[in-house]
Design an enzyme around this catalytic site. Structure first.
Site, PDB file in Angstrom:
ATOM      1  N   ASP A  14       0.876  -1.164   0.000  1.00  0.00           N
ATOM      2  CA  ASP A  14       0.000   0.000   0.000  1.00  0.00           C
ATOM      3  C   ASP A  14       0.919   1.221   0.000  1.00  0.00           C
ATOM      4  OD1 ASP A  14      -1.725   2.073   0.486  1.00  0.00           O
ATOM      5  OD2 ASP A  14      -2.787   1.100   2.127  1.00  0.00           O
ATOM      6  N   HIS A  21       3.703   9.503 -19.449  1.00  0.00           N
ATOM      7  CA  HIS A  21       4.415  10.621 -20.076  1.00  0.00           C
ATOM      8  C   HIS A  21       4.745  11.671 -19.034  1.00  0.00           C
ATOM      9  CE1 HIS A  21       1.369  13.912 -20.546  1.00  0.00           C
ATOM     10  NE2 HIS A  21       0.471  12.950 -20.638  1.00  0.00           N
ATOM     11  N   ASP A  37      -1.966  16.060 -15.507  1.00  0.00           N
ATOM     12  CA  ASP A  37      -1.620  15.589 -16.849  1.00  0.00           C
ATOM     13  C   ASP A  37      -0.199  15.977 -17.218  1.00  0.00           C
ATOM     14  OD1 ASP A  37      -1.742  14.642 -19.428  1.00  0.00           O
ATOM     15  OD2 ASP A  37      -2.916  16.326 -20.195  1.00  0.00           O
ATOM     16  N   GLU A  46       4.693  13.455 -25.388  1.00  0.00           N
ATOM     17  CA  GLU A  46       3.380  12.831 -25.595  1.00  0.00           C
ATOM     18  C   GLU A  46       2.365  13.867 -26.026  1.00  0.00           C
ATOM     19  OE1 GLU A  46      -0.750  11.574 -24.340  1.00  0.00           O
ATOM     20  OE2 GLU A  46       0.454  13.330 -23.797  1.00  0.00           O
ATOM     21  N   GLU A  47       2.462  15.052 -25.454  1.00  0.00           N
ATOM     22  CA  GLU A  47       1.476  16.085 -25.727  1.00  0.00           C
ATOM     23  C   GLU A  47       1.533  16.591 -27.174  1.00  0.00           C
ATOM     24  OE1 GLU A  47      -0.852  16.589 -23.873  1.00  0.00           O
ATOM     25  OE2 GLU A  47      -0.321  16.486 -21.758  1.00  0.00           O
ATOM     26  N   ASP A  76      -1.950   7.612 -17.277  1.00  0.00           N
ATOM     27  CA  ASP A  76      -1.989   8.969 -17.799  1.00  0.00           C
ATOM     28  C   ASP A  76      -3.231   9.658 -17.230  1.00  0.00           C
ATOM     29  OD1 ASP A  76      -1.902  11.303 -19.231  1.00  0.00           O
ATOM     30  OD2 ASP A  76      -1.866  10.378 -21.212  1.00  0.00           O
ATOM     31  N   ASP A 112      -4.461   8.028  -4.781  1.00  0.00           N
ATOM     32  CA  ASP A 112      -4.080   6.943  -3.871  1.00  0.00           C
ATOM     33  C   ASP A 112      -4.554   5.589  -4.400  1.00  0.00           C
ATOM     34  OD1 ASP A 112      -3.113   5.661  -1.604  1.00  0.00           O
ATOM     35  OD2 ASP A 112      -4.870   6.150  -0.384  1.00  0.00           O
ATOM     36  N   ASP A 135      -2.105   2.476  -5.949  1.00  0.00           N
ATOM     37  CA  ASP A 135      -2.108   1.128  -5.384  1.00  0.00           C
ATOM     38  C   ASP A 135      -2.566   0.093  -6.412  1.00  0.00           C
ATOM     39  OD1 ASP A 135      -1.164   2.016  -2.951  1.00  0.00           O
ATOM     40  OD2 ASP A 135      -3.146   2.208  -2.052  1.00  0.00           O
TER      41      ASP A 135
END
Length: 311
Positions: free
Chosen positions: A36, A118, A130, A164-165, A193, A295, A299
């Protein structure tokens, strides 16, 4: 791309890899459960990326100082943890960009599981959701592998993609540079992503049934409904791998599409509002993160890596 990292996972000259993740996973059952990962650790990496952007013109875009500094930060963390790291250069529009590859040196087979995100932002802002969110979660997962002291069944290779953008430039350059043997050795690729969207949904890529099930089972066990990540289809760094025949999967919490009333009833949040109202905008800062979604998805990513790599 230099052959240094490939040599760690490409002693397959006489043995063709015939197993794949689709249908039946060749990796043995996971020996231990994935850890975790504290969300505070992921947020700490996001804080560093935000500080880097603030000190470098407000963004971490391709060809800009903020991207170079972000790459150096991730690279330093990985090298200190024992990873073999390598920068892959590529040219786009006359500007040299870089992917960062990191391979864990201990593995029991040459078959490769990759996971990637990315690292670049758009020029308008710091890109903390992002895709600082995916990059930070990937880094925290890679560091957790190092801390586990366990040798995976499959060779583990993590990747932070550039540009990537601008059209999946870095990941496409990586895949295009692989020879047939190196490509065949990749049993699967996991993509993260945008996994901390403030008005989050819980989307799982449905490209490969076996990988999809690993993730949906994790969410189902926690009573978290999921949906196919149709908004991400072909729009992130899994696309070049899928086009080359590599089984792919991944996680996503939504971008500029609007959350429906039915989705809000299932996941909470605000109907009629974008999953990420700051998508590709200057306001994509550290305040633009849903800590619960970050979170859970971190995980879930760790679970996928543990399960599919055979840790």
């Amino acid at each position: 791309m230099p052959r240094t990292l490939r040599a760690l996972g490409a002693t397959l000259a006489c043995v063709a890899v015939t197993t794949a993740l689709t249908g039946a996973r060749s990796a043995p059952p996971t020996a231990t459960a994935a850890p975790d990962i504290p969300v505070a650790e992921v947020r700490a990496h996001l804080d560093e990326l935000a500080a880097i952007a603030a000190a470098n013109g407000g963004n971490r875009a391709h060809g800009r100082p903020g991207y170079t500094a972000s790459l150096a930060y991730v690279e330093e963390q990985l090298a200190a943890a024992g990873y073999v790291t390598e920068r892959q250069p590529f040219d786009y529009g006359g500007t040299i960009g870089y992917n960062l590859l990191a391979e864990w040196p201990d593995a029991r087979t040459d078959e490769v599981l990759m996971a990637g995100a990315h690292l670049d932002s758009v020029g308008a802002g710091a890109g903390i959701n992002d895709n600082g969110s995916g990059s930070a979660a990937l880094l925290a997962t890679a560091l957790a592998v190092a801390e586990s002291g366990t040798a995976p069944e499959r060779t583990l290779r993590f990747a932070w993609w550039g540009a990537e953008e601008l059209g999946l430039i870095g990941s496409r350059a990586y895949v295009d540079d692989l020879n047939d043997l190196e490509l065949t050795a990749i049993a699967g690729y996991l993509n993260v992503d945008m996994i901390g969207s403030p008005n989050a949904g819980y989307f799982v890529y449905d490209d490969d049934p076996a990988i999809e099930t690993v993730f949906t089972d994790w969410f189902d066990a926690r009573g978290i409904p999921t949906a196919p990540a149709t908004e991400a289809d072909g729009r992130s760094d899994h696309a070049p791998f899928a086009a080359a025949g590599v089984p792919v999967g991944g996680l996503f919490t939504g971008a500029g599409s609007v959350k429906t009333a039915a989705q809000a009833a299932v996941w909470g949040g605000t109907a009629g509002r974008a999953f990420d109202p700051c998508y590709h905008r200057a306001c994509d800062s550290t305040t633009n993160i849903n800590a619960t979604a970050l979170d859970r998805n971190t995980d879930a990513l760790a679970h996928g890596v543990w399960e599919l790599a055979g840790l």
